[in-house]
Design a protein around this motif. Structure first.
Motif, mmCIF file in Angstrom:
data_model
loop_
_atom_site.group_PDB
_atom_site.id
_atom_site.type_symbol
_atom_site.label_atom_id
_atom_site.label_comp_id
_atom_site.label_asym_id
_atom_site.label_seq_id
_atom_site.Cartn_x
_atom_site.Cartn_y
_atom_site.Cartn_z
ATOM 1 N N GLY A 87 11.752 -12.903 -1.357
ATOM 2 C CA GLY A 87 10.466 -13.191 -0.733
ATOM 3 C C GLY A 87 10.373 -12.895 0.745
ATOM 4 N N GLY A 122 -2.237 -14.046 5.640
ATOM 5 C CA GLY A 122 -1.718 -14.972 4.633
ATOM 6 C C GLY A 122 -2.834 -15.666 3.880
ATOM 7 N N ILE A 125 -4.626 -13.271 1.350
ATOM 8 C CA ILE A 125 -3.810 -13.043 0.148
ATOM 9 C C ILE A 125 -3.786 -14.287 -0.731
ATOM 10 C CG2 ILE A 125 -1.452 -12.620 -0.662
ATOM 11 C CD1 ILE A 125 -1.092 -10.817 1.803
ATOM 12 N N ARG A 126 -3.613 -15.444 -0.107
ATOM 13 C CA ARG A 126 -3.510 -16.695 -0.882
ATOM 14 C C ARG A 126 -4.803 -17.028 -1.613
ATOM 15 N NH1 ARG A 126 -3.197 -20.066 -3.937
ATOM 16 N NH2 ARG A 126 -2.256 -22.144 -3.819
ATOM 17 N N GLU A 130 -3.172 -13.966 -6.729
ATOM 18 C CA GLU A 130 -2.229 -14.944 -7.279
ATOM 19 C C GLU A 130 -0.869 -14.738 -6.618
ATOM 20 O OE1 GLU A 130 -1.921 -18.217 -9.243
ATOM 21 O OE2 GLU A 130 -3.785 -17.081 -9.455
ATOM 22 N N ILE A 131 -0.295 -15.805 -6.089
ATOM 23 C CA ILE A 131 1.012 -15.723 -5.416
ATOM 24 C C ILE A 131 2.115 -16.003 -6.439
ATOM 25 C CG2 ILE A 131 2.489 -16.673 -3.598
ATOM 26 C CD1 ILE A 131 0.094 -15.246 -2.504
ATOM 27 N N LEU A 135 7.762 -15.969 -4.479
ATOM 28 C CA LEU A 135 7.303 -15.819 -3.098
ATOM 29 C C LEU A 135 6.963 -17.175 -2.504
ATOM 30 C CD1 LEU A 135 6.517 -14.102 -0.689
ATOM 31 C CD2 LEU A 135 4.289 -13.677 -1.761
ATOM 32 N N SER A 136 6.329 -18.032 -3.294
ATOM 33 C CA SER A 136 6.007 -19.386 -2.820
ATOM 34 C C SER A 136 7.268 -20.134 -2.424
ATOM 35 C CB SER A 136 5.251 -20.164 -3.900
ATOM 36 O OG SER A 136 4.001 -19.567 -4.162
ATOM 37 N N SER A 377 3.482 -17.497 6.654
ATOM 38 C CA SER A 377 3.865 -18.440 5.596
ATOM 39 C C SER A 377 2.813 -19.538 5.418
ATOM 40 C CB SER A 377 5.226 -19.075 5.916
ATOM 41 O OG SER A 377 6.230 -18.085 6.029
ATOM 42 N N LEU A 380 -0.072 -18.158 3.536
ATOM 43 C CA LEU A 380 0.244 -17.970 2.123
ATOM 44 C C LEU A 380 0.313 -19.295 1.356
ATOM 45 C CD1 LEU A 380 2.986 -15.193 2.463
ATOM 46 C CD2 LEU A 380 0.691 -14.909 1.497
ATOM 47 N N GLU A 381 0.388 -20.400 2.095
ATOM 48 C CA GLU A 381 0.443 -21.719 1.465
ATOM 49 C C GLU A 381 -0.918 -22.415 1.413
ATOM 50 O OE1 GLU A 381 4.942 -23.226 2.729
ATOM 51 O OE2 GLU A 381 3.263 -23.502 4.114
#
Length: 419
Positions: A87, A122, A125-126, A130-131, A135-136, A377, A380-381
Motif C-alpha cells: 500500500g 485522498g 479517491i475515497r 472503492e478502496i 490499501l486501507s 492517508s 483516503l480514510e
C-alpha cells in the motif's frame, strides 16, 4: 485476535522518536537527503524541470528512504508489514502527484500548500472509488505525522529568534495566550467538543497547520477533525494574504507594525512570507521573526496541552482516584513531543550553523513529504459526509470568530510594541 500480529517492540510515540532521530543522524553524519524539484510554471517547464530522469532518480531515492522507514516502523510496532509493502507505494505516488500540483507557480502564488492537494486527492479517491482492504490497512497517518513533527523540530532554532530581538517573543507570548484562551472559550460556548476546541485554538493562535497536527498528536485526536481544521487554516489564509496588506496600507501602518501584525495573525509560515513580501523588505523580516517566535512556542504548547489533556481526560470513576498520578501522566504523555523539543534543542545549541546549512534543505523537504503522506492517508480514510456535515458549521463559526479576534488583538499588540 489476529494470530499473525506480532508483539510491538516500542509504542508508536517512541517509534517515531527513534526513526525521526535516525533520519536526523543520517543527515548529520553525511547522508545527503535528496531534494526533488517540484516547481514549474508551464507544461514545457514541467517536462524540463520536474519530469526529468535526474529528478526521477531523486524522487526514487526519497521513496526508498521513506518506504524502508515505514516498513521497519511497522515491524517495530508489531504490525504485519505486507500491507505496508503493497500500500505505501500507492500513497507515495498519490502524494508525489499532490507535490507536483502544489509546485505550479500560479498555485504557489495563492499559497495552496501541498497538504491541501494531498488531502483533496485522498478525499476524491475515497468518496468516488472503492478502496481495497490492503490499501486501507497500509494507511498509517499517525506514524507519518509524528515523524514529520520530530523533523520539524530541526527547523525551530531558538538562537535565530533570540538574536532577532525580544519583541517578537513578547508579542508571540501575548498573542498565543490571549487568542488561544478566547478561541477555546468561544468554541465551548458554541457547544463544540473539547477535542475539536483544542485543535481550533492551537491552529488559530500558534502556527496553523503544524500546531493543529502537533495538538492532535498530543491529545490523540480524531484525524477527521484534524483534516477539517487544516482545511479551515489553509482556506482562510488565502484571503488574509491578499486583504491584510491592503488594509495595512489603508490604515497607514509602518512596515514594522504591518510585519508584526501579519506574522502574528496569518496561520502558515508560507502565507506570512507571501503577504510580507507584498509590503516590503522590513515587513517581510519582522513578519518572519514574529512567526518563527510563535513556532518556537509550539513544543511548549504541545507539552502543556498534553499534560492538561491527560490530567482532565483520564480520571477514574472511583472518587479516590479523581486525579491521575505523575506515572499516568508520563504514560499517556505523547513522547513525540520530547523528540520535537530534543531536535530543536540539538539544532539550536549543539550543531554548528555550517552543518545546519548543509542539512536543513534535505530535512525540510523530507518533513514536508511526511506531512503530505499523512494527509493523503487522511483523505483516503475520510468521507465527505463525515467531514462536511451539519455539525461541522459550529467549528467553522468558532474558527472564523477566533480568527477575527486574533486580527484585532494582534494589531493592537503589534502597534504598541513595534510603533
Amino acid at each position: 485476535m489476529n494470530p499473525n500480529k506480532e508483539k510491538a517492540l516500542l509504542t508508536e510515540d517512541w517509534t517515531v522518536v527513534v526513526f525521526g532521530f535516525l533520519i536526523i543522524f543520517l543527515a548529520l553524519f553525511g547522508f545527503k537527503i535528496p531534494s526533488p524539484s517540484f516547481g514549474w510554471e508551464s507544461s514545457s517547464d514541467l517536462v524540463e524541470k520536474v519530469l526529468t530522469a535526474e529528478n526521477f532518480v531523486k524522487i526514487g531515492s526519497v521513496f526508498l528512504l521513506v518506504f524502508f522507514t515505514a516498513i521497519l516502523a511497522s515491524k517495530v510496532l508489531g504490525k504485519g508489514f505486507s500491507d505496508t509493502v503493497r500500500g505505501f507505494p500507492v500513497v507515495f505516488i498519490l502524494t508525489v502527484l499532490a507535490l507536483i500540483l502544489a509546485g505550479n507557480s500560479f498555485l504557489k502564488n495563492w499559497n495552496l500548500e501541498a497538504v491541501i492537494f494531498s488531502l483533496a486527492i485522498g478525499l476524491i479517491i475515497r468518496n468516488f472509488f472503492e478502496i481495497p482492504q490492503w490499501l486501507s490497512k497500509a494507511l498509517n497517518t499517525e506514524l507519518y505525522v509524528k515523524i514529520g513533527l520530530v523533523l520539524l523540530g530541526t527547523s525551530v532554532i531558538f538562537g535565530d529568534i533570540l538574536k532577532a530581538g525580544s519583541l517578537g517573543l513578547v508579542q508571540a507570548l501575548l498573542v498565543v495566550v490571549s487568542v488561544w484562551y478566547f478561541a477555546f472559550w468561544i468554541s465551548k460556548k458554541l457547544g463544540i467538543d473539547e477535542e475539536m476546541a483544542i485543535m481550533i485554538s492551537s491552529a488559530v493562535s500558534i502556527c496553523g497547520v503544524s500546531a493543529a497536527i502537533a495538538t492532535s498528536g498530543a491529545i490523540k485526536g480524531d484525524s477527521k477533525k484534524l483534516s477539517y481544521v487544516i482545511s479551515l487554516v489553509l482556506i482562510t489564509a488565502i484571503p488574509m494574504i491578499i486583504f491584510m496588506p491592503f488594509l495595512a496600507k489603508m490604515m497607514g501602518l509602518s512596515e514594522t507594525v504591518t510585519g508584526a501584525w501579519l506574522g502574528g495573525t496569518i496561520d502558515t509560515t508560507g502565507a506570512v512570507i507571501a503577504s510580507g513580501t507584498m509590503i516590503g523588505e522590513e515587513a517581510l523580516k519582522i513578519s518572519t521573526i514574529v512567526k518563527f517566535s510563535q513556532n518556537v512556542l509550539l513544543g511548549l504548547a504541545a507539552f502543556a496541552i498534553s499534560v492538561y489533556w491527560t490530567y482532565t481526560n483520564n480520571q477514574s470513576e472511583s472518587a479516590k482516584e479523581t486525579k491521575p498520578t505523575l506515572g499516568i501522566i508520563w504514560e499517556r504523555f505523547p513522547k513525540f513531543v520530547i523528540g520535537f523539543i530534543a531536535a530543536s534543542v540539538l539544532f539550536s545549541f549543539f550543531i554548528s550553523q555550517e552543518k545546519i546549512d548543509a542539512v536543513k534543505v534535505g530535512l525540510k523537504s523530507l518533513q514536508g513529504l511526511w506531512f503530505a503522506l499523512a494527509f493523503t492517508s487522511i483523505g483516503l480514510e475520510t468521507k465527505f459526509s463525515d467531514l462536511f456535515n451539519n455539525e461541522g458549521k459550529k467549528p467553522l463559526y468558532a474558527f472564523l470568530i477566533a480568527q477575527l479576534f486574533n486580527i484585532f488583538v494582534t494589531l493592537i499588540i503589534a502597534y504598541f510594541l513595534f510603533k
